[in-house]
Design a protein around this motif. Structure first.
Motif, PDB file in Angstrom:
ATOM      1  N   GLN A 257       3.070   9.854 -14.872  1.00  0.00           N
ATOM      2  CA  GLN A 257       4.210  10.653 -14.435  1.00  0.00           C
ATOM      3  C   GLN A 257       5.106   9.903 -13.461  1.00  0.00           C
ATOM      4  N   MET A 258       4.615   8.801 -12.919  1.00  0.00           N
ATOM      5  CA  MET A 258       5.361   8.065 -11.903  1.00  0.00           C
ATOM      6  C   MET A 258       5.809   6.725 -12.448  1.00  0.00           C
ATOM      7  N   GLY A 259       6.931   6.234 -11.966  1.00  0.00           N
ATOM      8  CA  GLY A 259       7.379   4.904 -12.327  1.00  0.00           C
ATOM      9  C   GLY A 259       6.515   3.860 -11.632  1.00  0.00           C
ATOM     10  N   ALA A 260       6.513   2.646 -12.156  1.00  0.00           N
ATOM     11  CA  ALA A 260       5.708   1.568 -11.582  1.00  0.00           C
ATOM     12  C   ALA A 260       6.115   1.283 -10.145  1.00  0.00           C
ATOM     13  N   GLU A 261       7.417   1.345  -9.853  1.00  0.00           N
ATOM     14  CA  GLU A 261       7.868   1.077  -8.492  1.00  0.00           C
ATOM     15  C   GLU A 261       7.351   2.134  -7.527  1.00  0.00           C
ATOM     16  N   ASN A 262       7.376   3.404  -7.927  1.00  0.00           N
ATOM     17  CA  ASN A 262       6.875   4.467  -7.064  1.00  0.00           C
ATOM     18  C   ASN A 262       5.378   4.332  -6.829  1.00  0.00           C
ATOM     19  N   LEU A 263       4.646   3.802  -7.795  1.00  0.00           N
ATOM     20  CA  LEU A 263       3.214   3.584  -7.596  1.00  0.00           C
ATOM     21  C   LEU A 263       2.956   2.622  -6.444  1.00  0.00           C
ATOM     22  N   MET A 264       3.869   1.691  -6.238  1.00  0.00           N
ATOM     23  CA  MET A 264       3.683   0.689  -5.194  1.00  0.00           C
ATOM     24  C   MET A 264       3.910   1.258  -3.798  1.00  0.00           C
ATOM     25  N   TYR A 265       4.293   2.530  -3.704  1.00  0.00           N
ATOM     26  CA  TYR A 265       4.325   3.177  -2.398  1.00  0.00           C
ATOM     27  C   TYR A 265       2.904   3.419  -1.889  1.00  0.00           C
ATOM     28  N   TYR A 266       1.932   3.380  -2.775  1.00  0.00           N
ATOM     29  CA  TYR A 266       0.533   3.615  -2.429  1.00  0.00           C
ATOM     30  C   TYR A 266      -0.148   2.296  -2.089  1.00  0.00           C
ATOM     31  N   GLU A 267      -0.675   2.195  -0.892  1.00  0.00           N
ATOM     32  CA  GLU A 267      -1.351   0.977  -0.461  1.00  0.00           C
ATOM     33  C   GLU A 267      -2.480   0.611  -1.423  1.00  0.00           C
ATOM     34  N   GLN A 268      -3.205   1.583  -1.911  1.00  0.00           N
ATOM     35  CA  GLN A 268      -4.309   1.341  -2.832  1.00  0.00           C
ATOM     36  C   GLN A 268      -3.819   0.658  -4.122  1.00  0.00           C
ATOM     37  N   GLU A 269      -2.675   1.082  -4.644  1.00  0.00           N
ATOM     38  CA  GLU A 269      -2.120   0.476  -5.858  1.00  0.00           C
ATOM     39  C   GLU A 269      -1.615  -0.938  -5.575  1.00  0.00           C
ATOM     40  N   ARG A 270      -1.033  -1.150  -4.395  1.00  0.00           N
ATOM     41  CA  ARG A 270      -0.586  -2.498  -4.026  1.00  0.00           C
ATOM     42  C   ARG A 270      -1.771  -3.443  -3.941  1.00  0.00           C
ATOM     43  N   LEU A 271      -2.868  -2.973  -3.367  1.00  0.00           N
ATOM     44  CA  LEU A 271      -4.057  -3.801  -3.221  1.00  0.00           C
ATOM     45  C   LEU A 271      -4.628  -4.207  -4.584  1.00  0.00           C
ATOM     46  N   LYS A 272      -4.569  -3.320  -5.563  1.00  0.00           N
ATOM     47  CA  LYS A 272      -5.088  -3.626  -6.901  1.00  0.00           C
ATOM     48  C   LYS A 272      -4.375  -4.806  -7.546  1.00  0.00           C
ATOM     49  N   THR A 273      -3.114  -5.031  -7.196  1.00  0.00           N
ATOM     50  CA  THR A 273      -2.366  -6.128  -7.820  1.00  0.00           C
ATOM     51  C   THR A 273      -2.890  -7.498  -7.405  1.00  0.00           C
ATOM     52  N   PHE A 274      -3.638  -7.567  -6.312  1.00  0.00           N
ATOM     53  CA  PHE A 274      -4.172  -8.838  -5.825  1.00  0.00           C
ATOM     54  C   PHE A 274      -5.515  -9.199  -6.472  1.00  0.00           C
ATOM     55  N   ASP A 275      -6.161  -8.259  -7.170  1.00  0.00           N
ATOM     56  CA  ASP A 275      -7.492  -8.483  -7.734  1.00  0.00           C
ATOM     57  C   ASP A 275      -7.531  -9.683  -8.660  1.00  0.00           C
ATOM     58  N   ASP A 276      -8.439 -10.615  -8.376  1.00  0.00           N
ATOM     59  CA  ASP A 276      -8.739 -11.781  -9.213  1.00  0.00           C
ATOM     60  C   ASP A 276      -7.535 -12.666  -9.519  1.00  0.00           C
ATOM     61  N   LYS A 277      -6.378 -12.389  -8.955  1.00  0.00           N
ATOM     62  CA  LYS A 277      -5.201 -13.199  -9.255  1.00  0.00           C
ATOM     63  C   LYS A 277      -4.619 -13.882  -8.024  1.00  0.00           C
ATOM     64  N   TRP A 278      -4.953 -13.400  -6.857  1.00  0.00           N
ATOM     65  CA  TRP A 278      -4.354 -13.917  -5.624  1.00  0.00           C
ATOM     66  C   TRP A 278      -4.821 -15.352  -5.407  1.00  0.00           C
ATOM     67  N   PRO A 279      -3.885 -16.307  -5.353  1.00  0.00           N
ATOM     68  CA  PRO A 279      -4.265 -17.714  -5.299  1.00  0.00           C
ATOM     69  C   PRO A 279      -4.630 -18.257  -3.914  1.00  0.00           C
ATOM     70  N   ASP A 280      -4.410 -17.496  -2.857  1.00  0.00           N
ATOM     71  CA  ASP A 280      -4.590 -18.027  -1.504  1.00  0.00           C
ATOM     72  C   ASP A 280      -5.704 -17.298  -0.757  1.00  0.00           C
ATOM     73  N   PRO A 281      -6.921 -17.849  -0.760  1.00  0.00           N
ATOM     74  CA  PRO A 281      -8.040 -17.165  -0.094  1.00  0.00           C
ATOM     75  C   PRO A 281      -7.909 -17.111   1.434  1.00  0.00           C
ATOM     76  N   SER A 282      -6.994 -17.907   2.005  1.00  0.00           N
ATOM     77  CA  SER A 282      -6.839 -17.892   3.465  1.00  0.00           C
ATOM     78  C   SER A 282      -6.011 -16.702   3.955  1.00  0.00           C
ATOM     79  N   ILE A 283      -5.332 -15.992   3.047  1.00  0.00           N
ATOM     80  CA  ILE A 283      -4.521 -14.829   3.411  1.00  0.00           C
ATOM     81  C   ILE A 283      -5.177 -13.590   2.810  1.00  0.00           C
ATOM     82  N   ASP A 284      -5.551 -12.658   3.667  1.00  0.00           N
ATOM     83  CA  ASP A 284      -6.273 -11.454   3.253  1.00  0.00           C
ATOM     84  C   ASP A 284      -5.388 -10.502   2.456  1.00  0.00           C
ATOM     85  N   PRO A 285      -5.716 -10.244   1.181  1.00  0.00           N
ATOM     86  CA  PRO A 285      -4.917  -9.318   0.373  1.00  0.00           C
ATOM     87  C   PRO A 285      -4.844  -7.900   0.947  1.00  0.00           C
TER      88      PRO A 285
END
Length: 157
Positions: free
Chosen positions: A40-68
């Motif tokens: 029911q929500m657009g992808a951009e509106n989903l990114m208002y949720y911290e939990q959804e933003r955090l999911k985008t870092f899963d297994d893809k974030w290239p920099d282990p020195s910066i905490d997702p």
């Protein structure tokens, strides 16, 4: 530190809103419906949720020195390539930062970071966001187009 910022939002007006008026105007804006489903929500509106933003870092974030978790908490979600992230509140893309502090510094003129009311939905209600953010700046103002600017004091001789 290499600094890269791309703006995907145009500035069409120079009218300003004082922090008091901004708060009053922004109170009229409601938060996203937390019971709505993802379909029911657009992808951009989903990114208002911290939990959804955090999911985008899963297994893809290239920099282990910066905490997702910290990156998601200050409004970023991962879009790639490299360490390219964006923010749903200021609509800017950021990349080529070397640390969490440099990412936060590049993001300092975002309405969310400047502590204006945004539709952010934190993972935990009692968030430690204040521990991550710099002190609020009393000279920050929100323009009607949603961009933040800083008014400098006039110096008189």
């Amino acid at each position: 530190m290499k600094r890269t910022m791309e703006n995907s939002q145009s500035s069409s007006t120079s009218n300003t809103i004082s922090p008091d008026n901004a708060s009053k105007k922004q109170r009229e804006t409601s938060l996203p419906n937390t019971s709505a489903t993802q379909s029911q929500m657009g992808a951009e509106n989903l990114m208002y949720y911290e939990q959804e933003r955090l999911k985008t870092f899963d297994d893809k974030w290239p920099d282990p020195s910066i905490d997702p978790r910290k990156m998601a908490k200050i409004g970023f979600y991962f879009v790639g390539p490299g360490n390219k992230v964006t923010c749903p509140f200021c609509k800017n893309f950021f990349c080529s930062f070397e640390s969490f502090q440099s990412a936060l510094y590049m993001h300092e003129s975002c309405p969310f970071i400047c502590r204006f009311k945004t539709p952010n939905v934190p993972i935990e209600p009692a968030s430690d966001l204040d521990d991550l953010l710099p002190p609020a700046k009393p000279n920050a103002f929100l323009r009607p187009d949603g961009r933040v600017f800083y008014r400098l004091k006039a110096v008189r001789d």
